[in-house]
Scaffold this active site. Sequence first.
Site, PDB file in Angstrom:
ATOM      1  N   SER A 109      -0.807   0.885  15.619  1.00 21.69           N
ATOM      2  CA  SER A 109      -1.052   0.921  17.057  1.00 21.69           C
ATOM      3  C   SER A 109      -2.547   1.073  17.263  1.00 21.69           C
ATOM      4  CB  SER A 109      -0.272   2.080  17.694  1.00 21.69           C
ATOM      5  OG  SER A 109      -0.503   2.133  19.086  1.00 21.69           O
ATOM      6  N   HIS A 127       1.036  -2.692  18.217  1.00 20.58           N
ATOM      7  CA  HIS A 127       1.270  -2.483  19.642  1.00 20.58           C
ATOM      8  C   HIS A 127       0.180  -3.232  20.413  1.00 20.58           C
ATOM      9  CE1 HIS A 127       3.424   1.582  18.680  1.00 20.58           C
ATOM     10  NE2 HIS A 127       4.153   0.527  18.390  1.00 20.58           N
ATOM     11  N   ASP A 140       6.865   5.304  16.519  1.00 15.86           N
ATOM     12  CA  ASP A 140       7.400   3.982  16.196  1.00 15.86           C
ATOM     13  C   ASP A 140       7.222   3.715  14.704  1.00 15.86           C
ATOM     14  OD1 ASP A 140       8.500   1.499  16.489  1.00 15.86           O
ATOM     15  OD2 ASP A 140       6.747   0.581  17.439  1.00 15.86           O
TER      16      ASP A 140
END
Length: 434
Positions: A53, A80, A172
């Site tokens: 991310s 992300h 995640d």
Amino acid sequence: MVRNFLPRSSTYVGGYRGKQALKNLYEPEDCMSASGKQNNPTRLGLVVGIGASAGGLQAFTTFFAQLPPDSGMAFVLVQHLSPDHESALPEILGRIAPIPVVVAQRGMRVEPNRVYVIPPDATLTIKDSCLLVVKPAPERAHRRPIDSFFTSLAEDQGDNAVSIVLSGVGSDGSIGLAAVKESGGLTIAQAGFDHHAMTGMPQNAAATGLVDFVMQVEEMPAKLIEYRDYLALVADRKDSEGTRTDAAEHLATVLAVLRAKTGHDFSKYKIRTVTRRIQRRMQVLQVDNVPAYIKHLQEDPVEPELLFRDMLIGVTEFFRDSEAFNGLSAAIGAFLDRSPDAQTFRIWAPACSTGEEVYSLAITLQELIEARGAVSPSKFSAQTSMIMPSSSLERGGTSVSAESHRSVSSAGFLKRTARSARTADPHNVCLFRS
């Protein structure tokens, strides 16, 4: 109130589950190479899923700067991304990586020595070694693209799968990483300068207890090469299903040592399952033969616990069996309607893995009670094998509806009411005492 739970499936599409979400979006005959030519399936080497991310760009560039051009592995990058802008990641990595970098497209067959990058506003999965891109991505509250890909990677590639969690905010990747480990694959998380898991996604992944290696990014390519070479070395010792044929004669000894060290007896478990778990530990350690592993198991103070954890790997989640929880919710609701003055509820949840099931029971009961304006103390006795990491509590609502997610998260229910109502006992039904 009867809660309507989302259907369960082995594949994640954001926060929503269900193979129906992917229905009619994938046809095996559409599978193409990155050059656009239709090709036939071939046996891949390792397929490495890498999730990141914030800060992911630096980690990606460091990783590929250390990668040799002939590793024979395929790499799928899941970052992300903003759904509103094109990503510059493929172009940037294309100038650094020693192998081609392409944007993943629907029906593209994964090939060795190539990097595939998730496009913006998409969910990326893999099936039959072909990539599936679904657009648009779910809304932000239900978007877990790394879990989505890792889970499908585990199902599709088995012990050929590798999952790497790089820097980022949130949790995640933790669920999908567990699936990769359950399938026999390798799991890695990024370490900071102090060699501990970085705060955020790597730390949450490591907290599951299912990460094989926590290491700095520049060390990862060399570790993957070592792992690849070891798998090639022992390939001829495996049967058609990928299970080592030289383990059977030593299985009783391994299990006897494990029982002596941990107090847990796995002699009645399925032989193939137990063998694959032992085999996975040997792969991680790159131990050449079973007697050498037995020696390591006897002498290393940490290995018995690591093997024990591998034996009990389970991919669980909140409200996992939707039909069962719908039925239970209706049954408890009917009981409360008949007996509004009921006092204490006692619920025993045996063999509940890392605890998501008992928390799901607590949430269900509490919501039914609160919907009737009643107050009834509840006591849950849970038999768990491992402690659920805090990251699971944070993402508890991702398994249920958006409405329930808001109520659970905003009230801090998981950390307050459910946790205070729960007690934990050893994961052994025979030893349970009420």
